[in-house]
Design a protein around this motif. Sequence first.
Motif, PDB file in Angstrom:
ATOM      1  N   CYS A   1       0.842  -1.190   0.000  1.00  0.00           N
ATOM      2  CA  CYS A   1       0.000   0.000   0.000  1.00  0.00           C
ATOM      3  C   CYS A   1       0.874   1.236   0.000  1.00  0.00           C
ATOM      4  N   ILE A   2       0.269   2.379  -0.335  1.00  0.00           N
ATOM      5  CA  ILE A   2       0.992   3.650  -0.376  1.00  0.00           C
ATOM      6  C   ILE A   2       0.179   4.722   0.333  1.00  0.00           C
ATOM      7  N   THR A   3       0.884   5.767   0.808  1.00  0.00           N
ATOM      8  CA  THR A   3       0.226   6.937   1.417  1.00  0.00           C
ATOM      9  C   THR A   3       0.751   8.196   0.718  1.00  0.00           C
ATOM     10  N   PRO A   4       0.330   8.443  -0.519  1.00  0.00           N
ATOM     11  CA  PRO A   4       0.888   9.521  -1.341  1.00  0.00           C
ATOM     12  C   PRO A   4       0.254  10.872  -1.039  1.00  0.00           C
ATOM     13  N   SER A   5       0.795  11.591  -0.067  1.00  0.00           N
ATOM     14  CA  SER A   5       0.191  12.836   0.413  1.00  0.00           C
ATOM     15  C   SER A   5       0.805  14.064  -0.246  1.00  0.00           C
ATOM     16  N   ALA A   6      -0.003  15.126  -0.362  1.00  0.00           N
ATOM     17  CA  ALA A   6       0.447  16.425  -0.871  1.00  0.00           C
ATOM     18  C   ALA A   6       1.249  16.251  -2.155  1.00  0.00           C
ATOM     19  N   THR A   7       0.639  15.614  -3.141  1.00  0.00           N
ATOM     20  CA  THR A   7       1.359  15.216  -4.348  1.00  0.00           C
ATOM     21  C   THR A   7       1.199  16.220  -5.481  1.00  0.00           C
ATOM     22  N   MET A   8       2.203  16.259  -6.338  1.00  0.00           N
ATOM     23  CA  MET A   8       2.220  17.201  -7.446  1.00  0.00           C
ATOM     24  C   MET A   8       1.249  16.765  -8.529  1.00  0.00           C
ATOM     25  N   GLY A   9       0.785  17.742  -9.291  1.00  0.00           N
ATOM     26  CA  GLY A   9      -0.159  17.484 -10.363  1.00  0.00           C
ATOM     27  C   GLY A   9       0.531  17.134 -11.668  1.00  0.00           C
ATOM     28  N   ARG A  10      -0.172  17.328 -12.771  1.00  0.00           N
ATOM     29  CA  ARG A  10       0.347  16.958 -14.082  1.00  0.00           C
ATOM     30  C   ARG A  10       1.406  17.949 -14.557  1.00  0.00           C
ATOM     31  N   PRO A  11       2.350  17.472 -15.372  1.00  0.00           N
ATOM     32  CA  PRO A  11       3.319  18.389 -15.980  1.00  0.00           C
ATOM     33  C   PRO A  11       2.616  19.492 -16.765  1.00  0.00           C
ATOM     34  N   MET A  12       3.163  20.681 -16.679  1.00  0.00           N
ATOM     35  CA  MET A  12       2.633  21.884 -17.319  1.00  0.00           C
ATOM     36  C   MET A  12       1.387  22.425 -16.634  1.00  0.00           C
ATOM     37  N   GLU A  13       0.946  21.747 -15.581  1.00  0.00           N
ATOM     38  CA  GLU A  13      -0.124  22.277 -14.743  1.00  0.00           C
ATOM     39  C   GLU A  13       0.391  22.594 -13.345  1.00  0.00           C
ATOM     40  N   ASP A  14       1.427  21.903 -12.926  1.00  0.00           N
ATOM     41  CA  ASP A  14       2.037  22.103 -11.613  1.00  0.00           C
ATOM     42  C   ASP A  14       3.519  22.376 -11.825  1.00  0.00           C
ATOM     43  N   ALA A  15       4.228  22.662 -10.722  1.00  0.00           N
ATOM     44  CA  ALA A  15       5.647  22.997 -10.807  1.00  0.00           C
ATOM     45  C   ALA A  15       6.416  21.912 -11.559  1.00  0.00           C
TER      46      ALA A  15
ATOM     47  N   TRP B   1      -6.606  22.393   2.629  1.00  0.00           N
ATOM     48  CA  TRP B   1      -7.173  23.499   1.855  1.00  0.00           C
ATOM     49  C   TRP B   1      -6.130  24.573   1.573  1.00  0.00           C
ATOM     50  N   PHE B   2      -5.052  24.609   2.340  1.00  0.00           N
ATOM     51  CA  PHE B   2      -4.001  25.607   2.156  1.00  0.00           C
ATOM     52  C   PHE B   2      -2.723  24.969   1.630  1.00  0.00           C
ATOM     53  N   ASP B   3      -2.860  23.811   1.033  1.00  0.00           N
ATOM     54  CA  ASP B   3      -1.733  23.077   0.448  1.00  0.00           C
ATOM     55  C   ASP B   3      -1.634  23.434  -1.032  1.00  0.00           C
ATOM     56  N   GLY B   4      -0.460  23.914  -1.464  1.00  0.00           N
ATOM     57  CA  GLY B   4      -0.283  24.275  -2.867  1.00  0.00           C
ATOM     58  C   GLY B   4      -0.409  23.096  -3.814  1.00  0.00           C
ATOM     59  N   THR B   5      -0.297  21.888  -3.298  1.00  0.00           N
ATOM     60  CA  THR B   5      -0.454  20.697  -4.144  1.00  0.00           C
ATOM     61  C   THR B   5      -1.810  20.026  -3.937  1.00  0.00           C
ATOM     62  N   MET B   6      -2.763  20.750  -3.362  1.00  0.00           N
ATOM     63  CA  MET B   6      -4.083  20.164  -3.123  1.00  0.00           C
ATOM     64  C   MET B   6      -4.713  19.663  -4.432  1.00  0.00           C
ATOM     65  N   TYR B   7      -4.638  20.474  -5.490  1.00  0.00           N
ATOM     66  CA  TYR B   7      -5.274  20.085  -6.741  1.00  0.00           C
ATOM     67  C   TYR B   7      -4.630  18.834  -7.320  1.00  0.00           C
ATOM     68  N   GLY B   8      -3.301  18.752  -7.221  1.00  0.00           N
ATOM     69  CA  GLY B   8      -2.618  17.557  -7.707  1.00  0.00           C
ATOM     70  C   GLY B   8      -3.003  16.320  -6.919  1.00  0.00           C
ATOM     71  N   THR B   9      -3.117  16.462  -5.600  1.00  0.00           N
ATOM     72  CA  THR B   9      -3.487  15.325  -4.753  1.00  0.00           C
ATOM     73  C   THR B   9      -4.902  14.853  -5.060  1.00  0.00           C
ATOM     74  N   ILE B  10      -5.820  15.806  -5.214  1.00  0.00           N
ATOM     75  CA  ILE B  10      -7.208  15.452  -5.527  1.00  0.00           C
ATOM     76  C   ILE B  10      -7.285  14.816  -6.915  1.00  0.00           C
ATOM     77  N   TRP B  11      -6.551  15.382  -7.874  1.00  0.00           N
ATOM     78  CA  TRP B  11      -6.573  14.831  -9.230  1.00  0.00           C
ATOM     79  C   TRP B  11      -6.118  13.378  -9.242  1.00  0.00           C
ATOM     80  N   ARG B  12      -5.010  13.069  -8.569  1.00  0.00           N
ATOM     81  CA  ARG B  12      -4.514  11.691  -8.558  1.00  0.00           C
ATOM     82  C   ARG B  12      -5.510  10.758  -7.862  1.00  0.00           C
ATOM     83  N   PHE B  13      -6.108  11.227  -6.782  1.00  0.00           N
ATOM     84  CA  PHE B  13      -7.112  10.418  -6.096  1.00  0.00           C
ATOM     85  C   PHE B  13      -8.301  10.132  -7.014  1.00  0.00           C
ATOM     86  N   GLN B  14      -8.792  11.169  -7.683  1.00  0.00           N
ATOM     87  CA  GLN B  14      -9.952  10.990  -8.553  1.00  0.00           C
ATOM     88  C   GLN B  14      -9.642  10.049  -9.715  1.00  0.00           C
ATOM     89  N   GLU B  15      -8.447  10.179 -10.294  1.00  0.00           N
ATOM     90  CA  GLU B  15      -8.078   9.305 -11.407  1.00  0.00           C
ATOM     91  C   GLU B  15      -7.915   7.860 -10.937  1.00  0.00           C
TER      92      GLU B  15
END
Length: 316
Positions: free
Chosen positions: A167-181, A275-289
């Motif tokens: 299992c993995i616990t991938p927290s505060a993760t970066m989003g897609r290239p060209m969308e995140d840092a 909610w104040f994590d700069g990688t929130m969108y990346g983390t949510i995106w990976r979870f949703q995918e």
Amino acid sequence: MSSYEINSFVNRTLLLSMGENAIRPGTSNSPLTTNEKDIVIFETTRVRLRDGVELAVDYLVVSNIGRFPVILELTPYGRGPDRVNYRYEASYWRKYGYAFVIADCRGTGDSDGEMVFFSREGQDGYDLIEWIANQPWSNGRIGMRGSSYTGTNQWFIAREQPPHLSCITPSATMGRPMEDAPYRDGAFAVGWAINWISRDLNINVSLINQPHPDPMMWLNHRPLRTLDLYATGKKLLLYRTFLDHPTYDHFWRSIDFVPDDFARITIPSLAFTGWFDGTMYGTIWRFQEARSYAPRSDDQFLIIGPYTHGNAPDGG
């Protein structure tokens, strides 16, 4: 939610994925004791990967336990106690019957090779996990802990499907290239790139010039390619690699995740963001995918709270 409660949740999640033989705290099948004679063994070793590169690895175990599950972090930030990592949790995991392993990523710390932004994380993690599974103190069930880079690289490792990763616990993760840092919505995050590479990454680079640490002075420097030398006094190869790929080309495609990649995630995941994590969108995106494409979609979990990037995985 306190750090203890979150870690307890992680612990329960790992146990569920590790099967009937996992060590369960507070039950008769846990070999862990509170005897003061128990000896904590700390060892540093080197693990040879498939291409001959060696990673520097620390493992912490209790000598009289035998074989037990393992918590792993593969980090570019340094594996020592003075660096930003999850080494401080080692005593917590030992208390619940786990070994704890932390390793320097390729090209960082005491490990060999060159650090190239996720490009080898999957294969390196696979080899490291299979090495751990074959150690006399391991029962062959490994879970990963980490956030930010060390959360994101867990997805790359899980995609490779190492047989002993449970299992993995991938927290505060970066989003897609060209969308995140380092290119946020296509714009190069120059300040982030300079500071993250020169300050956060644990890489050994010789000082060549006098540094100019004031970002206001950077605005007048040309060309952008040598800003690393001007700002930090060092030649930062990864910074220049970023500049070499200003559009979504083969470099970024090789570390992007598409539905077929998420379909290769066959183990549970539990992620944290805030909610104040700069990688929130990346983390949510990976979870949703993962929820959409992973075979075990119901085993993908996400916790969001009033947290920042730094404390989201701890609920602090």
